[in-house]
Design a protein around this motif. Structure first.
Motif, short mmCIF file in Angstrom:
data_model
loop_
_atom_site.label_atom_id
_atom_site.label_comp_id
_atom_site.label_asym_id
_atom_site.label_seq_id
_atom_site.Cartn_x
_atom_site.Cartn_y
_atom_site.Cartn_z
N GLU A 139 0.83 -1.20 0.00
CA GLU A 139 0.00 0.00 0.00
C GLU A 139 0.87 1.25 0.00
N PRO A 140 0.40 2.34 -0.64
CA PRO A 140 1.21 3.56 -0.72
C PRO A 140 1.19 4.41 0.54
N ALA A 151 -3.57 -1.33 5.84
CA ALA A 151 -4.73 -0.56 6.28
C ALA A 151 -6.02 -0.89 5.53
N THR A 152 -5.94 -1.58 4.41
CA THR A 152 -7.14 -1.96 3.66
C THR A 152 -8.09 -2.72 4.58
N SER A 153 -9.36 -2.36 4.55
CA SER A 153 -10.34 -3.03 5.41
C SER A 153 -11.10 -4.10 4.64
N ARG A 166 -6.54 1.01 -0.83
CA ARG A 166 -5.74 1.40 -2.00
C ARG A 166 -4.42 0.64 -1.97
N LYS A 167 -4.11 -0.03 -3.07
CA LYS A 167 -2.89 -0.80 -3.21
C LYS A 167 -2.08 -0.25 -4.38
N TRP A 168 -0.77 -0.56 -4.37
CA TRP A 168 0.02 -0.19 -5.54
C TRP A 168 1.17 -1.18 -5.74
#
Length: 404
Positions: A139-140, A151-153, A166-168
């Motif tokens: 994640e950024p 932190a993605t839920s 949000r991923k990158w």
């Protein structure tokens, strides 16, 4: 530890070396031209599909999977010299053999943790090379080198999970045949054990709320052959609860299970990249003249070549020892060695490639030789699957513990 390859490994090595000479190396320039001419830059060049058919015909398919139900049933020690050979042409050979990341790690997870329904829907077409996949962890907005920061839920809502985040640098997500993303996020952000807060869910790429926002470049390269590296946004993407991979709260452990084999596979291929660099250095040194004599007669050039050979032999022995330990005492028992190769191999190979670039002069940084792109890949692997400093921190802590 026996350093000799067994009969099956020798047989596969011979077949793979012939495949590389007869098909892969001659296809490199053709693949480059086809990719430049394609309307969809993320689609695999047609020649790669030809290579895949030939590899399958020769029995060089899914060599990385140790479970004979799904792959070749090779041990890590048997696969190591084969992965090294594919590293000599890392854009084409791993994909041709269906042994390219991130699909390899994703297939391993589905084979080990997937339900029967998940394996039938996703693993089988991946094994057949009909679809591609992505692994969405980094994640950024957080330091993803500490996976507990994710932190993605992933919220349970009745018979579904809702994914927001949000991923990158999500490798493979831009490929038009990428159909599934394995997403890591938090299902219980308040769990007392920070390593039990995370879970993984299977998110089809066409799920409403999944947005492939943009490609991410790596030193200016977009890595089209592997489906690029994407920034992906999940805006309340809803998937069935049956898409949970493994158990709720098991995401951190599953990630570690995936990264161990992934790290050694990268190091195996890196050694092949170094061998390709040495070969190119020697050819350049013997055929290029400066100040009235071949570069091969310059003392500094000979030092570069000699040092590169010594380094590669050292790295290969450490990687083979690690593979042998993974086979005999398991990934946990080989933890120190896995971290050691992850620290040592990308760093040393990037240095070898840097010398190779220097020896080629202006040609070394251009597209007529593979060196610049190989260097970018090697340098990036000092970050991928955990940066050097994280592995050094963990390894040093283990060494210090022995003296307390």
């Amino acid at each position: 530890m026996d350093f000799a390859y067994d009969a099956r490994t020798e047989e596969l090595r011979a077949a793979l070396l012939a495949f590389m000479d007869e098909h892969v190396y001659p296809a490199e320039e053709r693949a480059r031209r086809q990719r430049e001419e394609q309307t969809d830059p993320w689609e695999t060049p047609p020649v790669v599909e030809e290579l895949k058919e030939e590899a399958r015909r020769r029995g060089l398919w899914n060599l990385f999977l140790p479970d004979p139900r799904y792959g070749a049933g090779l041990s890590n020690a048997q696969y190591a010299p084969l992965a090294e050979i594919t590293g000599r042409s890392p854009q084409l050979a791993p994909t041709a053999l269906n042994c390219a990341a991130p699909d390899t790690g994703n297939m391993e997870l589905l084979a080990e943790f997937g339900t029967a329904e998940q394996r039938e829907r996703w693993l089988e077409p991946l094994l057949a090379g009909r679809i591609r996949s992505a692994f969405a962890m980094t994640e950024p907005e957080v330091a993803s080198s500490d996976a507990t920061n994710i932190a993605t839920s992933i919220e349970r809502d009745g018979d579904a999970y809702v994914v927001t985040g949000r991923k990158w640098y999500i490798s493979g997500a831009l490929h038009p045949r990428c159909e599934i993303l394995i997403v890591m996020g938090k299902t219980d952000p308040h769990a007392a054990d920070v390593r039990r807060q995370q879970s993984m869910v299977l998110v089809p790429r066409d799920t409403p709320g999944v947005e492939i926002r943009r490609p991410m470049r790596v030193y200016g390269y977009e890595d089209h052959y592997h489906g690029g590296h994407a920034e992906v946004v999940f805006d309340r993407a809803r998937v069935p609860a049956a898409n949970l991979l493994g158990e709720e709260g098991g995401g951190f452990a599953i990630a570690q299970a995936r990264l161990g084999p992934g790290r050694i596979h990268h190091c195996m291929r890196l050694i092949g990249m170094a061998e390709r660099a040495i070969e190119l250095m020697c050819r350049r040194a013997l055929t290029r003249t400066a100040f009235g004599e071949p570069l091969a007669r310059q003392g500094v050039v000979r030092e570069w070549i000699a040092d590169a050979r010594v380094t590669v032999e050292q790295l290969r022995l450490l990687v083979l020892k690690t593979a042998w330990l993974m086979d005999t005492v398991g990934n946990k028992g080989a933890h120190t060695e896995i971290q050691a190769i992850k620290i040592a191999t990308p760093r040393a190979v990037a240095d070898i490639l840097d010398r190779a670039v220097q020896l080629h002069g202006a040609a070394g940084v251009g597209q007529d030789f593979p060196l610049a792109e190989l260097w970018a890949a090697a340098r990036t692997l000092r970050l991928a699957d955990g940066p050097d400093e994280v592995h050094q921190r963990s390894l040093a802590r283990r060494e210090l513990r022995r003296c307390t």
